[in-house]
Design an enzyme around this catalytic site. Structure first.
Site, PDB file in Angstrom:
ATOM      1  N   HIS A 219      45.542  10.699 -27.018  1.00  0.00           N
ATOM      2  CA  HIS A 219      46.003   9.381 -26.999  1.00  0.00           C
ATOM      3  C   HIS A 219      47.444   9.545 -27.640  1.00  0.00           C
ATOM      4  O   HIS A 219      48.046  10.757 -28.116  1.00  0.00           O
ATOM      5  CB  HIS A 219      45.183   8.586 -28.139  1.00  0.00           C
ATOM      6  CG  HIS A 219      45.051   9.237 -29.444  1.00  0.00           C
ATOM      7  ND1 HIS A 219      45.817   9.287 -30.381  1.00  0.00           N
ATOM      8  CD2 HIS A 219      43.733  10.150 -29.874  1.00  0.00           C
ATOM      9  CE1 HIS A 219      45.351   9.864 -31.568  1.00  0.00           C
ATOM     10  NE2 HIS A 219      44.248  10.370 -31.366  1.00  0.00           N
ATOM     11  N   CYS A 235      41.091  14.888 -32.052  1.00  0.00           N
ATOM     12  CA  CYS A 235      41.616  14.239 -31.024  1.00  0.00           C
ATOM     13  C   CYS A 235      43.388  14.856 -30.771  1.00  0.00           C
ATOM     14  O   CYS A 235      43.672  15.692 -31.640  1.00  0.00           O
ATOM     15  CB  CYS A 235      41.625  12.866 -31.023  1.00  0.00           C
ATOM     16  SG  CYS A 235      40.212  11.909 -31.150  1.00  0.00           S
TER      17      CYS A 235
END
Length: 259
Positions: A219, A235
């Site tokens: 992301h 992440c």
């Protein structure tokens, strides 16, 4: 009387007359009297308006302080502008995880760490390979080359390695912290819609194994200084300009290798 004294008196008289004329021009009440009307003691003469004062300019003009996007835009134009922003959700974006407002114009597309290189992964075209040690993400292309992106990775204890696929794509994703994170950070909101302040940034690619969400994502970020560092909760972070570029190059179902 000397010539010098006569000149001084004449100049003083001119100044007095000029001051009286200015005062009469600007400050006398609106009436038919005075040099503006062209008549003296004429009850039928039209009154002459005063000269309007010049309007103050910036920084005293409050209208000049409005944000650039809103300045001088009529209400109807504002509505049409917002409708265009609301109509920007891409067809491959999961509507349940996306925010249907286009903030892309607010992203500095020059802030990028993207380059084309000889593919060091030998991956099939369309494969994403994440090198957590080098903190690089590679998208393999057709011609033996790859797009290389700088990334931020998970800090110690939160790293993840293995194979997955892109199971979901999100446009300006909303963020719902998992229960474990809320336990560690009770100050976090239970949910945040997508936007410039959202920690998921401009796009998100959700990693699945089979039909199961791994809870790891690729992301964007609102902390560009974290790129190249191991700071996330597992992440993979990218600059917003780079994740927008990657989002447009890969499709749902693409293979992802994290090593």
């Amino acid at each position: 009387m000397s010539l010098r004294l006569r000149l001084v008196l004449a100049a003083a008289a001119l100044l007095v007359n000029a001051g009286a004329a200015v005062a009469q021009y600007y400050y006398w009440p609106e009436s038919s009297y005075g040099p503006q009307s062209g008549a003296v003691d004429d009850p039928y003469a039209e009154p002459q308006p005063r000269r309007p004062r010049a309007r103050a300019t910036w920084p005293f003009d409050e209208e000049r302080r409005d944000p650039p996007r809103a300045r001088n835009r009529a209400p109807r134009e504002k509505d049409e502008f917002e409708q265009r922003r609301l109509a920007a959700l891409p067809p491959d974006a999961d509507p349940d995880y996306s925010t249907p407002i286009d903030y892309d114009d607010d992203v500095d597309m020059r802030q990028t760490r993207r380059r084309f290189v000889a593919d060091p992964t030998a991956g099939d075209p369309g494969t994403l390979t994440i090198d957590t040690r080098a903190r690089r993400l590679y998208l393999s292309l057709e011609d033996g080359r790859a797009v290389e992106y700088a990334i931020g990775v998970g800090r110690t204890g939160f790293a993840w390695k293995g194979e997955a696929k892109i199971g979901r794509k999100a446009f300006w994703p909303g963020w719902t912290p998992p229960p474990e994170m809320l336990e560690r950070r009770p100050d976090l909101p239970e949910h945040m819609d997508g936007g410039l302040k959202n920690p998921l940034g401009a796009r998100a690619l959700y990693l699945f194994q089979g039909q199961k969400d791994t809870l790891f994502r690729i992301h964007g970020t609102n902390e560009p200084e974290s790129i190249g560092r191991a700071v996330s909760s597992g992440c993979i972070r990218m600059l917003n300009a780079d994740v927008i570029d990657l989002y447009g190059r890969v499709a749902k179902g693409a293979r992802v290798v994290v090593r």
